[in-house]
Structure formats: structure tokens, C-alpha cells
Design a protein around this motif. Structure first.
Motif, PDB file in Angstrom:
ATOM      1  N   LEU A 129      33.477  42.675  42.075  1.00 46.07           N
ATOM      2  CA  LEU A 129      33.990  41.304  42.083  1.00 46.07           C
ATOM      3  C   LEU A 129      35.135  41.231  41.594  1.00 46.07           C
ATOM      4  CD1 LEU A 129      31.600  38.566  41.950  1.00 46.07           C
ATOM      5  CD2 LEU A 129      33.049  39.001  43.787  1.00 46.07           C
ATOM      6  N   ILE A 130      35.255  41.830  40.327  1.00 46.44           N
ATOM      7  CA  ILE A 130      36.793  41.478  39.406  1.00 46.44           C
ATOM      8  C   ILE A 130      37.747  42.616  39.980  1.00 46.44           C
ATOM      9  CG2 ILE A 130      37.832  41.994  37.180  1.00 46.44           C
ATOM     10  CD1 ILE A 130      34.849  41.159  35.946  1.00 46.44           C
ATOM     11  N   ASP A 131      37.399  44.017  40.379  1.00 50.16           N
ATOM     12  CA  ASP A 131      38.335  44.670  40.802  1.00 50.16           C
ATOM     13  C   ASP A 131      39.011  44.094  42.210  1.00 50.16           C
ATOM     14  OD1 ASP A 131      37.736  46.289  38.622  1.00 50.16           O
ATOM     15  OD2 ASP A 131      36.461  47.719  39.998  1.00 50.16           O
ATOM     16  N   ASP A 132      38.155  43.744  43.073  1.00 49.64           N
ATOM     17  CA  ASP A 132      38.439  42.842  44.302  1.00 49.64           C
ATOM     18  C   ASP A 132      39.809  41.871  44.043  1.00 49.64           C
ATOM     19  OD1 ASP A 132      37.125  44.517  45.668  1.00 49.64           O
ATOM     20  OD2 ASP A 132      35.684  42.931  46.703  1.00 49.64           O
ATOM     21  N   LEU A 133      39.407  41.024  42.953  1.00 44.70           N
ATOM     22  CA  LEU A 133      40.143  39.902  42.693  1.00 44.70           C
ATOM     23  C   LEU A 133      41.429  40.220  41.918  1.00 44.70           C
ATOM     24  CD1 LEU A 133      37.555  37.554  41.295  1.00 44.70           C
ATOM     25  CD2 LEU A 133      38.861  37.058  43.542  1.00 44.70           C
ATOM     26  N   LEU A 134      41.487  41.303  41.314  1.00 48.50           N
ATOM     27  CA  LEU A 134      42.576  41.874  40.699  1.00 48.50           C
ATOM     28  C   LEU A 134      43.424  42.572  41.520  1.00 48.50           C
ATOM     29  CD1 LEU A 134      41.397  43.249  37.187  1.00 48.50           C
ATOM     30  CD2 LEU A 134      42.754  41.502  37.468  1.00 48.50           C
ATOM     31  N   ALA A 135      42.911  43.264  42.288  1.00 47.61           N
ATOM     32  CA  ALA A 135      43.555  43.882  43.756  1.00 47.61           C
ATOM     33  C   ALA A 135      44.607  42.800  44.296  1.00 47.61           C
ATOM     34  CB  ALA A 135      42.701  44.681  44.513  1.00 47.61           C
ATOM     35  N   GLY A 136      44.046  41.632  44.526  1.00 49.73           N
ATOM     36  CA  GLY A 136      44.410  40.689  45.289  1.00 49.73           C
ATOM     37  C   GLY A 136      45.615  39.684  44.542  1.00 49.73           C
ATOM     38  N   SER A 137      45.789  40.224  43.333  1.00 50.13           N
ATOM     39  CA  SER A 137      46.845  39.277  42.632  1.00 50.13           C
ATOM     40  C   SER A 137      47.713  40.110  41.943  1.00 50.13           C
ATOM     41  CB  SER A 137      45.879  38.550  41.460  1.00 50.13           C
ATOM     42  OG  SER A 137      45.770  39.312  40.632  1.00 50.13           O
ATOM     43  N   GLY A 138      48.992  39.540  41.284  1.00 50.45           N
ATOM     44  CA  GLY A 138      49.813  40.141  40.432  1.00 50.45           C
ATOM     45  C   GLY A 138      49.174  40.278  39.248  1.00 50.45           C
ATOM     46  N   ARG A 139      48.764  41.548  38.798  1.00 48.34           N
ATOM     47  CA  ARG A 139      48.163  41.446  37.567  1.00 48.34           C
ATOM     48  C   ARG A 139      48.646  40.912  36.265  1.00 48.34           C
ATOM     49  NH1 ARG A 139      44.023  45.284  35.683  1.00 48.34           N
ATOM     50  NH2 ARG A 139      43.974  44.780  33.496  1.00 48.34           N
ATOM     51  N   ASP A 140      50.001  41.021  36.207  1.00 50.98           N
ATOM     52  CA  ASP A 140      50.577  40.396  34.992  1.00 50.98           C
ATOM     53  C   ASP A 140      50.419  38.758  34.938  1.00 50.98           C
ATOM     54  OD1 ASP A 140      52.020  40.713  37.296  1.00 50.98           O
ATOM     55  OD2 ASP A 140      54.095  40.131  36.265  1.00 50.98           O
ATOM     56  N   ILE A 141      50.174  38.090  35.890  1.00 56.73           N
ATOM     57  CA  ILE A 141      49.914  36.955  35.789  1.00 56.73           C
ATOM     58  C   ILE A 141      48.444  36.371  35.554  1.00 56.73           C
ATOM     59  CG2 ILE A 141      52.013  36.214  37.300  1.00 56.73           C
ATOM     60  CD1 ILE A 141      50.252  35.100  39.215  1.00 56.73           C
ATOM     61  N   VAL A 142      47.421  37.135  35.530  1.00 54.53           N
ATOM     62  CA  VAL A 142      46.202  36.965  35.416  1.00 54.53           C
ATOM     63  C   VAL A 142      46.025  36.715  33.633  1.00 54.53           C
ATOM     64  CG1 VAL A 142      43.661  37.754  35.442  1.00 54.53           C
ATOM     65  CG2 VAL A 142      45.385  38.183  37.505  1.00 54.53           C
ATOM     66  N   LEU A 143      45.663  35.436  33.610  1.00 57.84           N
ATOM     67  CA  LEU A 143      45.264  35.036  32.103  1.00 57.84           C
ATOM     68  C   LEU A 143      43.995  35.752  31.339  1.00 57.84           C
ATOM     69  CD1 LEU A 143      45.956  31.303  31.856  1.00 57.84           C
ATOM     70  CD2 LEU A 143      47.088  33.085  30.602  1.00 57.84           C
ATOM     71  N   GLY A 144      42.914  35.740  32.193  1.00 59.65           N
ATOM     72  CA  GLY A 144      41.610  36.466  31.696  1.00 59.65           C
ATOM     73  C   GLY A 144      40.692  35.993  32.685  1.00 59.65           C
ATOM     74  N   ILE A 145      39.324  36.277  31.986  1.00 57.83           N
ATOM     75  CA  ILE A 145      38.292  36.167  33.007  1.00 57.83           C
ATOM     76  C   ILE A 145      37.269  35.033  32.296  1.00 57.83           C
ATOM     77  CG2 ILE A 145      36.076  37.390  33.767  1.00 57.83           C
ATOM     78  CD1 ILE A 145      37.816  40.047  33.514  1.00 57.83           C
ATOM     79  N   GLY A 146      36.755  34.317  33.009  1.00 60.57           N
ATOM     80  CA  GLY A 146      35.693  33.299  32.490  1.00 60.57           C
ATOM     81  C   GLY A 146      34.455  33.328  33.426  1.00 60.57           C
ATOM     82  N   VAL A 147      33.179  33.537  32.995  1.00 57.84           N
ATOM     83  CA  VAL A 147      32.073  33.887  33.455  1.00 57.84           C
ATOM     84  C   VAL A 147      30.855  32.781  33.339  1.00 57.84           C
ATOM     85  CG1 VAL A 147      30.274  35.664  33.809  1.00 57.84           C
ATOM     86  CG2 VAL A 147      32.519  36.369  33.359  1.00 57.84           C
ATOM     87  N   GLY A 148      30.380  32.215  34.291  1.00 58.13           N
ATOM     88  CA  GLY A 148      29.326  31.071  34.131  1.00 58.13           C
ATOM     89  C   GLY A 148      27.952  31.929  34.775  1.00 58.13           C
ATOM     90  N   THR A 149      26.894  31.741  33.885  1.00 59.00           N
ATOM     91  CA  THR A 149      25.655  32.468  34.541  1.00 59.00           C
ATOM     92  C   THR A 149      24.510  31.701  34.073  1.00 59.00           C
ATOM     93  OG1 THR A 149      24.425  34.429  34.155  1.00 59.00           O
ATOM     94  CG2 THR A 149      25.586  33.933  32.292  1.00 59.00           C
ATOM     95  N   PRO A 150      23.380  31.753  34.791  1.00 55.21           N
ATOM     96  CA  PRO A 150      22.200  31.215  34.481  1.00 55.21           C
ATOM     97  C   PRO A 150      21.586  31.884  33.031  1.00 55.21           C
ATOM     98  CG  PRO A 150      22.050  31.616  36.636  1.00 55.21           C
ATOM     99  CD  PRO A 150      23.327  32.206  36.251  1.00 55.21           C
ATOM    100  N   GLY A 151      20.841  31.196  32.199  1.00 54.05           N
ATOM    101  CA  GLY A 151      20.262  31.810  31.033  1.00 54.05           C
ATOM    102  C   GLY A 151      20.971  31.472  29.614  1.00 54.05           C
ATOM    103  N   LEU A 152      20.555  32.233  28.843  1.00 55.22           N
ATOM    104  CA  LEU A 152      20.783  31.763  27.420  1.00 55.22           C
ATOM    105  C   LEU A 152      22.193  32.656  26.931  1.00 55.22           C
ATOM    106  CD1 LEU A 152      17.861  31.597  24.833  1.00 55.22           C
ATOM    107  CD2 LEU A 152      19.401  29.582  25.776  1.00 55.22           C
ATOM    108  N   VAL A 153      23.291  32.077  26.716  1.00 54.15           N
ATOM    109  CA  VAL A 153      24.510  32.796  26.560  1.00 54.15           C
ATOM    110  C   VAL A 153      25.064  32.334  25.051  1.00 54.15           C
ATOM    111  CG1 VAL A 153      26.734  33.424  27.292  1.00 54.15           C
ATOM    112  CG2 VAL A 153      24.895  32.780  28.915  1.00 54.15           C
ATOM    113  N   ASP A 154      25.435  33.343  24.363  1.00 54.49           N
ATOM    114  CA  ASP A 154      26.125  33.331  23.110  1.00 54.49           C
ATOM    115  C   ASP A 154      27.594  33.211  23.411  1.00 54.49           C
ATOM    116  OD1 ASP A 154      27.522  34.013  20.678  1.00 54.49           O
ATOM    117  OD2 ASP A 154      26.048  35.039  19.699  1.00 54.49           O
ATOM    118  N   THR A 155      28.413  32.197  23.731  1.00 54.07           N
ATOM    119  CA  THR A 155      29.509  32.001  24.305  1.00 54.07           C
ATOM    120  C   THR A 155      30.521  32.671  22.962  1.00 54.07           C
ATOM    121  OG1 THR A 155      29.050  30.181  25.599  1.00 54.07           O
ATOM    122  CG2 THR A 155      31.306  30.426  24.887  1.00 54.07           C
TER     123      THR A 155
END
Ligand SMILES: [Zn+2]
Length: 402
Positions: A129-155
Motif C-alpha cells: 500500500l505504502i509503495d503504491d501511494l509513494l509511487a503516485g506522489s512527489g516523494r519530497d512533499i510527503v510529510l510522513g505516515i499515519g496508521v490507524g489499526t484495531p487493537g492495543l497500540v503504544d503510540t
């Protein structure tokens, strides 16, 4: 330990940048003088920071505003598409990823079915998923990645402590993704992420506190206090879905009996609707079941709106169960703004009324009166937008300002 002068200087700079950016973001277009007045920073500092923003493209000058006597000031605004973030929702039925601009507008969306993937397979899907999205954007303007998932997460550490549907335990997903992409990565439980999205993108009154209750296959709440996600000591704050609310209830997928999830999740509601359809041959639900073999939440909503009594009873009973849980939250937190999210929000006003009614009946009168329970955006993207909001508040200091 005293900070070195250099570290202090860099910190001050970052603070000033955050202050100027969020002022432009929430109050812009604005002149440099106006930003200085709103932030309390000097004109020189504001000019320096705005100059950098214009040079890096995150802000632009858009001509002169109305004059207040002297020469009309040049207005500056944030360029909404100057930076994109990658948001991922690792949902139970599908993984969804999107490129999202600074206002929470989805620019590109990719979805892959989960189909029983777990462990390594699930991780491989995340990479794809991430590779697909990075391929579809100008890499230098991507700020970062945010992930939401069910479960217990140490943010704070970016570790998924336990995601039962994906069979992940103590998975350092944040480190894995940032090592692989070189991008800062933030991870949160789905309901907690969604709360952050409501807070940043759908908070017209700029409330500092907010509770988002997400009801879909799972049931959970995200709590924002004073502009920050409240995690609890073990990252479980808001895990209301597996609180037992019915003695001798039906078995839950967590192994206990009578959890809130067993009576108010989408699965539970659809089961109730099917039972109602079987028991009432003249119900609109019966006709749906006969015709298509399965009932959806949209079917339940439209039957209820058309005045079908068995459907209405299913909706009201699910709403009341959630209302009781929300009364507990009101008593503990006294947060005035409570937003209902997730697929079950599709049940609409009859559901909302039942939630409000029950929450209010079971709360201290004064607190109940001050509390506003609303349906959030029916948007399916609330989790990935929330993960993006978490990233943007942390990386850019974009918190609502009054
Ligand atoms: Zn349970």
C-alpha cells in the motif's frame, strides 16, 4: 540536564514555526502583522518564518488585503496541497491507504481486501500500500505516515502491542515503516486516531476536549483532552467495547460473555435485525431478508425511517446500550462534545435520539444538559484521516487555536 544553547535555539525555532503555521492554517489568509499580533511573536520573527514557508512552498502570498490606513498588507495563506501525508486504515475487512492534503482532503485512495491475511502477509500488504501511494506522489512533499489499526497500540513507541485480527503482537510497526521509507510514522488505535481526525478537521468551535465513540465491528472510544490524545497507563483508555454490560449474555470474540460489543456492534445489530425479520413476517426487514438473503445497516435505517416497528426496536435498543456506556464516560470525563463515528452511524436520527436519551437519563442532570452528542461524518475514511491528523499535530504543531 541543562539544554545546550544550540538545542534551545532549535527548539525555539521549531516552536515559532509551529505557532506561525497553525495561525496561518486556522486564521489565514493573514498578513504578517496579523500573525504577529495573534501569536505574540515579533514582526521580525514572523517575517523570517513566513519567508521560509514561502521559500519551501508550504505558504504563499496571495496579494494585498484591505488597507487599515497605510499601505495595504500582503496576505499569506497555507498551500493546502503543498504537503501530502500517507494515511492507512488497517480495518478488519480491508486495508485502505490514501494520500491526504493538509486540510484532510483525500487526493488518492487505494484499497486491498484483507481476506484472512495476518502476520507477515498483513505486513507485506502494508508495504505494498505504502509503495503504491509513494509511487503516485512527489516523494519530497510527503510529510510522513499515519496508521490507524484495531487493537492495543503504544503510540509513543509506535508498537502494536496486540491486534487480534492481524495476529500481531508487540510489532514495532512504527520503526519498521520509518526505517523502510525514511518517513516519520505515527500509529494509533483506530478509535483514538478517529478522535484526532474529528479534533483537527471537524472541530468548528475548536473545542480542546472531545470524545469520539466509534461503533463498527468493534466498539471503542478515543479521548482528546486539552488537544492531546489520552492513552491511559496501558494505551487502553476508551476500550469500552469489552466491558461486560449484560449478565449471562452471549459469548464475545474476546472470550467473555455479555460485552458491550455483543449488543451494540454492527454485527450484533445485524444479528438482531435478522432475528426480528424471522419473527415478524410483515416487517420490511423480512422482505429484505427474503429478497437478498442478508440485511445491511442501510436496510435497517431505511426500514426504520419508513416506520417499520421491528426495525425501530432494533435500532433503539442498540442506541440505548451505547447511551448507557456514554453516560459512564460523561460522569468520568465531563467532556461536552461527543461524536459518534463508524458504520453504525448510518442508522441515523432514531439511533442518535436513543443514544442521547439514554445517556442523558443516566447522567447527572447538569452535566447531561451541557453535553452535546452528535453524529460525525458518515465518511468511511475517518480512521485514516485521524491517523493523518495525529501525524500533522505532532510533526507540524497543527493544533486548533482559538
Ligand atoms: Zn468482549
Amino acid at each position: 540536564v541543562p539544554l545546550s544553547a544550540k538545542a534551545t535555539h532549535q527548539q525555539t525555532r521549531a516552536l515559532n514555526q509551529g505557532l506561525v503555521l497553525r495561525t496561518l492554517y486556522h486564521h489565514g489568509p493573514a498578513s504578517r502583522a496579523e500573525v504577529a499580533r495573534l501569536t505574540g511573536l515579533t514582526r521580525t520573527t514572523v517575517s523570517d518564518v513566513v519567508g521560509e514557508f514561502v521559500a519551501t512552498g508550504i505558504a504563499r502570498e496571495i496579494g494585498r488585503g484591505p488597507s487599515t490606513g497605510g499601505k495595504a498588507p500582503i496576505l499569506v495563506e497555507v498551500v493546502d496541497d503543498s504537503r501530502l501525508t500517507i494515511g492507512l486504515d488497517l480495518g478488519e475487512r480491508a486495508f485502505t491507504g490514501a494520500l491526504v492534503n493538509l486540510r484532510g482532503v483525500v487526493r488518492h485512495l487505494v484499497e486491498i481486501p484483507v481476506e484472512g491475511r495476518d502476520g507477515h502477509d498483513a505486513l507485506a500488504s502494508v508495504h505494498r500500500l505504502i509503495d503504491d501511494l509513494l509511487a503516485g506522489s512527489g516523494r519530497d512533499i510527503v510529510l510522513g505516515i499515519g496508521v490507524g489499526t484495531p487493537g492495543l497500540v503504544d503510540t509513543e513507541r509506535g508498537v502494536i502491542r496486540w491486534a487480534v485480527n492481524l495476529d500481531w503482537q508487540d510489532l514495532p510497526l512504527g520503526t519498521i515503516l520509518s526505517d523502510r521509507t525514511g518517513l516519520p510514522t505515527y500509529i494509533a488505535n483506530d478509535a483514538r486516531a478517529a478522535a484526532m481526525g474529528e479534533y483537527l478537521f471537524a472541530n468548528p468551535a475548536r473545542d480542546a476536549n472531545l470524545v469520539a465513540v466509534k461503533v463498527g465491528l468493534g466498539v471503542g472510544a478515543g479521548i482528546v483532552l486539552d488537544g492531546r490524545l489520552f492513552h491511559g497507563d496501558d494505551f487502553g483508555a476508551g476500550e469500552i467495547g469489552h466491558t461486560v454490560v449484560v449478565d449471562d449474555g452471549v459469548e464475545c470474540r474476546c472470550g467473555r460473555f455479555g460485552c458491550l460489543e455483543t449488543i451494540t456492534s454492527s454485527r450484533a445489530i445485524l444479528q438482531e435485525a435478522e432475528d426480528a425479520a424471522a419473527g415478524h413476517v410483515d416487517s420490511a426487514l423480512h422482505a429484505v431478508l427474503d429478497g437478498t438473503g442478508a440485511i445491511t445497516l442501510a436496510d435497517v435505517a431505511s426500514a426504520t425511517n419508513a416506520g417499520d416497528e421491528p426495525a425501530r426496536r432494533v435500532v433503539v435498543s442498540a442506541g440505548r446500550a451505547l447511551g448507557r456506556a456514554i453516560a459512564g464516560l460523561i460522569g468520568v470525563l465531563n467532556v461536552r462534545r461527543i461524536v459518534l463515528l463508524g458504520s453504525v452511524s448510518a442508522l441515523g436520527d432514531a439511533y442518535l435520539d436513543a443514544v442521547r436519551d439514554e445517556a442523558s437519563r443516566r447522567s447527572l442532570g447538569t452535566l447531561a444538559k451541557a453535553t452535546e452528542i452528535v453524529l460525525g461524518r458518515p465518511d468511511e475514511d475517518v480512521v485514516l484521516l485521524g491517523a493523518v491528523a495525529l501525524l500533522m499535530t505532532r510533526e507540524l504543531g497543527l493544533v486548533p487555536v482559538r
